[in-house]
Design an enzyme around this catalytic site. Structure first.
Site, PDB file in Angstrom:
ATOM      1  N   THR A  91       1.002  -1.305   0.075  1.00 34.45           N
ATOM      2  CA  THR A  91      -0.008  -0.032   0.045  1.00 34.45           C
ATOM      3  C   THR A  91       0.659   1.387  -0.007  1.00 34.45           C
ATOM      4  O   THR A  91       2.093   1.296  -0.058  1.00 34.45           O
ATOM      5  CB  THR A  91      -0.876  -0.027   1.197  1.00 34.45           C
ATOM      6  OG1 THR A  91      -0.205   0.085   2.436  1.00 34.45           O
ATOM      7  CG2 THR A  91      -1.909  -1.273   1.216  1.00 34.45           C
ATOM      8  N   TYR A  92       0.291   2.171  -0.119  1.00 36.72           N
ATOM      9  CA  TYR A  92       1.115   3.645  -0.145  1.00 36.72           C
ATOM     10  C   TYR A  92       1.942   3.742   0.902  1.00 36.72           C
ATOM     11  O   TYR A  92       1.734   3.655   2.117  1.00 36.72           O
ATOM     12  CB  TYR A  92      -0.096   4.758  -0.217  1.00 36.72           C
ATOM     13  CG  TYR A  92       0.667   6.304  -0.447  1.00 36.72           C
ATOM     14  CD1 TYR A  92       1.368   6.320  -1.705  1.00 36.72           C
ATOM     15  CD2 TYR A  92       0.514   7.359   0.431  1.00 36.72           C
ATOM     16  CE1 TYR A  92       2.082   7.596  -2.205  1.00 36.72           C
ATOM     17  CE2 TYR A  92       0.856   8.662   0.040  1.00 36.72           C
ATOM     18  CZ  TYR A  92       1.728   8.491  -1.301  1.00 36.72           C
ATOM     19  OH  TYR A  92       2.309   9.938  -1.407  1.00 36.72           O
TER      20      TYR A  92
END
Length: 225
Positions: A91-92
């Site tokens: 994820t980010y």
């Protein structure tokens, strides 16, 4: 203590002082045990990474500059070619959040259940949910840094990623999985000794009696992540 005086780390400044102390202790009356103390403690798993924690821990564990850590994380986030398909692996990676989605928490717990038995020993009764109370304005729109798919285990990527990218992914994967596992349990034993006219001494030791999350995420400097 030595002759009733506290003996700090620099209490024996030279070889002569050390030899004198050794002679005193060797010639002392028999040492006797004055106290035995047993204690136990539980170590809870750390939360999944946010950006600051990833930079600090990955830099130390992988011996990489912070800038390189973030470059590698960027590649894992943007996606890599795996068996002819481009896939994002994490994820980010720029986030203050320690939160994983409910789906991610469930996926991590399912993985632990499949890998460790009996599952009730390795999973807390309730999912772990982390909140950084020091950061009230954390970027909650983003999750903590975690694998996009917990089913993509580090071993499945062997030879498919450059070594440093693979190591960083493994670290992120392990930290996220470990965050949902049971606490590790350690026991400590401390023994105090005394000899009349010579002084006192204390010896201590500890041992791990249940691995818990440390089966997946070793302390920094240990094997297995």
């Amino acid at each position: 203590t030595l002759r009733g005086e506290p003996l700090g780390k620099l209490g024996l400044p030279n070889g002569e002082a050390a030899a004198s102390a050794a002679a005193l202790l060797a010639g002392a009356a028999p040492w006797r045990v004055t106290a035995v103390k047993r204690s136990s403690r539980q170590l809870k798993p750390p939360p999944p990474y946010n950006t600051a924690a990833l930079q600090l821990d990955a830099s130390a564990r992988l011996s990489l500059p912070v800038g390189v850590v973030m470059q590698l994380a960027q590649r894992l986030y943007e996606g890599v070619e795996l068996r002819g398909e481009r896939r994002a692996l994490i994820t980010y990676m720029r986030t203050d959040s320690l939160v994983m989605s409910e789906d991610a928490i469930s996926a991590a717990r399912r993985l632990v259940t499949a890998r460790f038995s009996p599952a009730e020993d390795w999973l807390p009764a309730e999912p772990r949910r982390f909140v950084d109370r020091k950061r009230k304005n954390a970027q909650e729109a983003h999750e903590a840094i975690r694998p996009v798919d917990f089913g993509v285990e580090p071993s499945s990527l062997e030879g498919l990623l450059p070594p440093k990218e693979a190591q960083l992914y493994e670290l992120i994967w392990r930290r996220a999985v470990a965050s949902q596992m049971a606490s590790a349990r350690h026991e400590a034993l401390s023994i105090s000794l005394a000899a009349e006219g010579a002084g006192t001494a204390r010896s201590s030791a500890s041992r791990r009696v249940f691995e818990g999350f440390e089966a997946v995420l070793r302390p920094a400097g240990g094997a297995g992540g």
